[in-house]
Design a protein around this motif. Structure first.
Motif, PDB file in Angstrom:
ATOM      1  N   TRP B  36      31.310  46.214  30.312  1.00  0.00           N
ATOM      2  CA  TRP B  36      32.036  45.520  31.375  1.00  0.00           C
ATOM      3  C   TRP B  36      31.922  46.359  32.639  1.00  0.00           C
ATOM      4  O   TRP B  36      32.178  47.563  32.620  1.00  0.00           O
ATOM      5  CB  TRP B  36      33.514  45.328  31.026  1.00  0.00           C
ATOM      6  N   TYR B  37      31.489  45.687  33.710  1.00  0.00           N
ATOM      7  CA  TYR B  37      31.389  46.320  35.020  1.00  0.00           C
ATOM      8  C   TYR B  37      32.359  45.637  35.972  1.00  0.00           C
ATOM      9  O   TYR B  37      32.604  44.438  35.892  1.00  0.00           O
ATOM     10  CB  TYR B  37      29.963  46.197  35.582  1.00  0.00           C
ATOM     11  N   LYS B  38      32.852  46.425  36.930  1.00  0.00           N
ATOM     12  CA  LYS B  38      33.759  45.939  37.972  1.00  0.00           C
ATOM     13  C   LYS B  38      33.051  46.048  39.315  1.00  0.00           C
ATOM     14  O   LYS B  38      32.448  47.088  39.616  1.00  0.00           O
ATOM     15  CB  LYS B  38      35.028  46.800  37.978  1.00  0.00           C
ATOM     16  N   GLN B  39      33.095  44.980  40.101  1.00  0.00           N
ATOM     17  CA  GLN B  39      32.496  44.986  41.439  1.00  0.00           C
ATOM     18  C   GLN B  39      33.561  44.593  42.452  1.00  0.00           C
ATOM     19  O   GLN B  39      33.794  43.420  42.691  1.00  0.00           O
ATOM     20  CB  GLN B  39      31.296  44.033  41.491  1.00  0.00           C
ATOM     21  N   PRO B  40      34.213  45.594  43.086  1.00  0.00           N
ATOM     22  CA  PRO B  40      35.225  45.275  44.112  1.00  0.00           C
ATOM     23  C   PRO B  40      34.546  44.644  45.328  1.00  0.00           C
ATOM     24  O   PRO B  40      33.334  44.837  45.524  1.00  0.00           O
ATOM     25  CB  PRO B  40      35.830  46.638  44.448  1.00  0.00           C
TER      26      PRO B  40
END
Lengths: 118, 116
Positions: B36-40
């Motif tokens: 899982w990656y987060k891209q703000p």
């Protein structure tokens, strides 16, 4: 630098122009990836380098796309004769070793280069 | 070819509450990695959590945990005690351990908004 640096951050090109996008990976990182992220979509793989060797270019959408990493550090993604469908954010990512090594293979992404083709 | 599906284009949660993001994938392989990656907004993508398919124990990382159901090919992300800084796009990704390719295959993402 402290992280993966990409330039330019924003590029507007007229249809038919050539563009070059630059990626400065974290110093010493062996693996380098390029991804294309269209608006509202997830990133899609373009190509992968291990040092200066381009090990996988299966994601490049056409022969208008070319990537190089001649000295195993900085990489350039070149798009010739740009088309409107090339409009996207181009992401670069690097890792110290192979991403399959969970200890040292964590991928670090740059902020991307947003290309708009008019 | 592997595919990753995120069926929730957008989700919202109140600050301090718990939210679960769904991800399913399709593969014929037995060993692989899931991420899982987060891209703000306007910022770079960062790794949130990862899971090795050969490990039965679900991965946890502080407020983030996964529910990995290998037989169902499901890999959901649970965020506990949601914070305003969790507002971002979240991408589920698959990495094959077979063949020479080391690429990630991403889903289309889920836009998470944490409301005060």
């Amino acid at each position: 630098g402290a992280g993966v640096s990409q330039s330019p951050r924003y590029k507007v090109a007229k249809r038919g122009q050539d563009v070059a996008l630059r990626c400065d990976p974290i110093s010493g990182h062996v693996s380098l990836f390029w991804y294309q992220q269209a608006l509202g979509q997830g990133p899609e793989f373009l190509t992968y380098f291990q040092n200066e060797a381009q090990l996988d270019k299966s994601g490049l959408p056409s022969d208008r796309f070319f990537a190089e990493r001649p000295e195993g550090s900085v990489s350039t993604l070149k798009i010739q004769r740009t088309q409107q469908e090339d409009s996207a954010v181009y992401l670069c990512a690097s890792s110290l070793t192979s991403p399959r090594d969970l200890i040292t293979g964590e991928l670090f992404f740059g902020e991307g280069s947003r290309l708009t083709v008019l | 070819a592997q595919t990753v599906t995120q069926s929730q284009p957008e989700m919202s949660v109140q600050e301090a509450e718990t939210v679960t993001l769904s991800c399913t994938y399709d593969t014929s392989e037995n060993n692989y990695y899931l991420f899982w990656y987060k891209q703000p907004p306007s910022r770079q993508m960062i790794l949130v959590i990862r899971q090795e398919a050969y490990k039965q124990q679900n991965a946890t990382e502080n407020r983030f945990s996964v529910n990995f159901q290998k037989a169902a090919k499901s890999f959901s992300l649970k965020i506990s005690d949601s914070q305003l800084g969790d507002t971002a796009m979240y991408f589920c990704a698959f990495m094959s351990l077979q063949g020479g390719s080391e690429k990630l295959v991403f889903g289309k993402g889920t836009k998470l908004t944490v409301n005060p």
